[in-house]
Write a protein that holds these residues in place. Structure first.
Motif, short mmCIF file in Angstrom:
data_model
loop_
_atom_site.label_atom_id
_atom_site.label_comp_id
_atom_site.label_asym_id
_atom_site.label_seq_id
_atom_site.Cartn_x
_atom_site.Cartn_y
_atom_site.Cartn_z
N LEU A 166 -22.11 -10.79 -8.42
CA LEU A 166 -22.98 -9.61 -8.40
C LEU A 166 -22.51 -8.57 -7.37
N PRO A 167 -22.18 -8.96 -6.11
CA PRO A 167 -21.65 -7.94 -5.18
C PRO A 167 -20.35 -7.32 -5.66
N THR A 168 -19.49 -8.13 -6.31
CA THR A 168 -18.24 -7.57 -6.82
C THR A 168 -18.51 -6.58 -7.94
N LEU A 169 -19.46 -6.89 -8.82
CA LEU A 169 -19.82 -5.95 -9.88
C LEU A 169 -20.38 -4.65 -9.30
N LEU A 170 -21.19 -4.76 -8.26
CA LEU A 170 -21.72 -3.55 -7.63
C LEU A 170 -20.60 -2.73 -7.00
N ALA A 171 -19.66 -3.40 -6.33
CA ALA A 171 -18.53 -2.68 -5.73
C ALA A 171 -17.68 -1.99 -6.80
N GLY A 172 -17.40 -2.72 -7.88
CA GLY A 172 -16.63 -2.11 -8.96
C GLY A 172 -17.35 -0.94 -9.60
N TRP A 173 -18.65 -1.07 -9.77
CA TRP A 173 -19.43 0.05 -10.33
C TRP A 173 -19.35 1.26 -9.42
N TYR A 174 -19.41 1.04 -8.12
CA TYR A 174 -19.31 2.17 -7.18
C TYR A 174 -17.94 2.83 -7.26
N TYR A 175 -16.87 2.02 -7.23
CA TYR A 175 -15.52 2.59 -7.21
C TYR A 175 -15.18 3.30 -8.52
N TYR A 176 -15.68 2.79 -9.64
CA TYR A 176 -15.32 3.37 -10.93
C TYR A 176 -16.20 4.56 -11.32
N PHE A 177 -17.49 4.53 -10.94
CA PHE A 177 -18.42 5.53 -11.49
C PHE A 177 -19.10 6.40 -10.44
N VAL A 178 -19.11 6.00 -9.18
CA VAL A 178 -19.87 6.74 -8.17
C VAL A 178 -18.96 7.42 -7.16
N ALA A 179 -17.90 6.75 -6.72
CA ALA A 179 -17.06 7.26 -5.63
C ALA A 179 -16.44 8.60 -6.00
N THR A 180 -16.43 9.53 -5.04
CA THR A 180 -15.85 10.85 -5.24
C THR A 180 -14.32 10.78 -5.18
N PRO A 181 -13.61 11.39 -6.11
CA PRO A 181 -12.13 11.40 -6.03
C PRO A 181 -11.67 12.17 -4.80
N LEU A 182 -10.77 11.56 -4.05
CA LEU A 182 -10.22 12.17 -2.85
C LEU A 182 -8.72 12.35 -3.01
N TYR A 183 -8.21 13.43 -2.41
CA TYR A 183 -6.79 13.78 -2.53
C TYR A 183 -6.13 13.63 -1.17
N ALA A 184 -4.99 12.98 -1.14
CA ALA A 184 -4.27 12.71 0.10
C ALA A 184 -2.97 13.51 0.13
N THR A 185 -2.79 14.28 1.18
CA THR A 185 -1.56 15.04 1.40
C THR A 185 -0.76 14.34 2.50
N LYS A 186 0.49 14.02 2.21
CA LYS A 186 1.33 13.29 3.14
C LYS A 186 2.37 14.23 3.74
N ALA A 187 2.66 14.01 5.01
CA ALA A 187 3.67 14.81 5.73
C ALA A 187 4.35 13.91 6.75
N GLU A 188 5.59 14.24 7.05
CA GLU A 188 6.37 13.51 8.05
C GLU A 188 7.09 14.53 8.94
N PHE A 189 7.09 14.25 10.23
CA PHE A 189 7.81 15.11 11.17
C PHE A 189 8.33 14.26 12.32
N VAL A 190 9.32 14.81 13.00
CA VAL A 190 9.99 14.10 14.08
C VAL A 190 10.10 15.04 15.28
N ILE A 191 10.00 14.49 16.46
CA ILE A 191 10.16 15.24 17.70
C ILE A 191 11.56 15.00 18.22
N GLN A 192 12.34 16.08 18.35
CA GLN A 192 13.73 15.98 18.77
C GLN A 192 13.90 16.61 20.14
N GLN A 193 14.99 16.20 20.80
CA GLN A 193 15.30 16.68 22.14
C GLN A 193 16.57 17.52 22.11
#
Length: 514
Positions: A166-193
């Motif tokens: 039952l908790p797994t079904l509730l979690a799956g219901w939340y992730y599939y039907f309730v959770a808001t889609p979020l967008y992830a932007t990735k970046a990489e940088f380096v500090i040089q001398q």
């Protein structure tokens, strides 16, 4: 045959009386023999029920067994028991019909029905009945065990469904039907001398590697995950207002009027900074409900990182230059003070250079000494005459006296003060000391200047700059939530919790029962 017929007929007519079945009465010997068979209570109760069913007047359980056997019935045979169970709802037969299991009436040709003898039922021995009783008991135990296993299985399945499914079904219901889609932007940088030419020693070996900038990278990572960065991002890009929008699901949404700590928790959950020490790269992932806003947040954070790098290097260079600059300024001030002292002495003694003054006085003394020698020679020549000219000798003597006085005055100026002042020797000594101090201060000033230039070179060598290797680009698909992966993780977590609780309860139950 003629003698047997009345006896059987008498048995049929006497069946209504009950105790006369089989033509025998109950004796203590027969009951004792039945007791010795070791019948169980269940078997005795079954015999009494069967006797009551067939209307046999049994006075006890053992008498019921005797009457049934006398009637040709085995109360412990399975077929008899099944007949009794199947006919349990019918009315019991009369006592005269109870013997029909042992006697059968066959039709004759003349229509007269006469009783016929049938082969008596062979009663099994005591050992056979005991073995059948043991088998029936084993079957009963097996049925109880199977029923208990089914009950335990049903209870286990119910617990698994309630605590895991039952908790797994509730979690799956939340992730599939309730959770808001979020967008992830990735970046990489380096500090040089900066790597200026001429770098030697251990600094030259580590220059240009990730070990030379590891502390700066860790410092930048800590700053980007700090409350200061969150507050700057909120002031510049409205971070808190973005995550307080009503279209975001309640679990991920930041409540309106939330505290700064709650906003900081959301910031840490949606801004992930990682530093790879093997490559010296800082990896950043910024999550937002809109891809463009996610990219803007990422760009702003990279700008904050550049400001922080500049601040760190500027402070480092300032610290390195501070001591060298202070030493140079002190040396310069001391040199100016020494030079001013020389000027004051020159103004005080009205002498530009003591050496020049000494040389002038020495030259004057030399000239006067030459004239004095000539005058003395002239005077001596005049005195050597027999009749010297006194009129010519007297001026010469006065001139010689004047020259001697002038020479004495000039010599006194070198070693003695005139009019309570200092002598030229004292003035020259003070001027030489002051001039030597000026030369020393000039040397120290040149060394300080060289040290400051060296510090400036070292400071320039400590320059850091941020280089972006992976630019933030807005994604075109939602990155979170990962519904399937998160549901599986929830299943594993709930299953693990249930397993731990079950094992703990079993161990405690075993300890208590022991």
């Amino acid at each position: 045959m003629m003698d047997a017929a009345p006896a059987l007929a008498g048995a049929g007519t006497g069946a209504g009386t009950g105790p006369a079945i089989g033509g025998t009465e109950a004796t203590p010997g027969d009951l004792d023999q039945i007791r010795k068979e070791g019948l169980t209570g269940r078997q005795l109760r079954m015999a009494r029920r069967m006797a009551q069913k067939y209307g046999l007047p049994a006075t006890s359980d053992f008498d019921a067994v005797r009457l049934l056997r006398a009637a040709g019935l085995d109360p412990f045979q399975k077929s008899t028991i099944m007949e009794m169970i199947s006919a349990d709802g019918d009315s019991p037969p009369p006592a005269g019909e109870a013997a029909s299991h042992a006697l059968t009436v066959g039709p004759r040709g003349d229509g007269v029905q006469l009783p016929q003898t049938v082969k008596p039922i062979k009663v099994p021995s005591t050992e056979v009945r005991a073995e059948e009783a043991h088998l029936s008991e084993i079957q009963r135990i097996q049925r109880d065990l199977a029923k208990r296993r089914r009950r335990k299985s049903a209870l286990l399945m119910a617990r698994l469904f309630f605590f895991v499914g039952l908790p797994t079904l509730l979690a799956g219901w939340y992730y599939y039907f309730v959770a808001t889609p979020l967008y992830a932007t990735k970046a990489e940088f380096v500090i040089q001398q900066a790597d200026p030419a001429g770098t030697q020693g251990m600094g030259g070996l580590l220059s240009g590697t990730q070990f030379a900038t590891s502390q700066d990278s860790i410092a930048v990572q800590g700053y980007l995950q700090s409350r200061d960065a969150m507050m700057r991002l909120d002031e510049d890009k409205n971070f808190i207002a973005h995550f307080s929008q009503p279209q975001i699901d309640p679990i991920q949404r930041l409540a309106e009027g939330a505290s700064r700590e709650a906003a900081y928790k959301v910031f840490k959950r949606n801004v992930k900074i990682a530093y790879d020490p093997t490559e010296g790269i800082i990896k950043m992932e910024v999550i937002a409900a809109d891809p463009q806003i996610s990219a803007e947040f990422s760009q702003a954070l990279i700008g904050y990182a550049e400001d922080q790098v500049d601040h760190l290097t500027q402070r480092l260079r300032a610290d390195q230059m501070k001591g060298a600059r202070e030493a140079y300024e002190q040396a310069e001030a001391a040199m100016l003070a020494a030079q001013r002292k020389v000027v004051d002495l020159q103004e005080q003694f009205k002498i530009l250079s003591s050496e020049v003054e000494v040389s002038l006085i020495t030259a004057q003394i030399g000239q006067l000494e030459t004239q004095l020698s000539q005058d003395r020679l002239s005077l001596a020549q005049m005195e050597s005459n027999a009749t010297p000219n006194v009129a010519r000798m007297e001026p010469l003597r006065r001139r010689i006296a004047t020259l001697e006085a002038e020479i004495a005055t000039l010599r006194s100026r070198l070693t003695q003060g005139v009019g309570g002042g200092k002598s030229l020797a004292q003035v020259q000594s003070e001027l030489l000391v002051a001039q030597a101090d000026v030369q020393t201060r000039q040397l120290l000033l040149s060394q300080s200047l060289q040290s400051m230039e060296t510090a400036r070179t070292d400071a320039n060598r400590q320059v850091r700059y941020l280089s972006v290797s992976v630019s933030p680009i807005p994604p075109d698909e939602a990155t979170y939530p990962r519904a399937f992966e998160n549901t599986m993780v929830a299943l594993l977590v709930f299953a693990g919790i249930y397993l731990m609780v079950s094992m703990t309860a079993a161990i405690l139950r075993e300890q208590v029962s022991a």
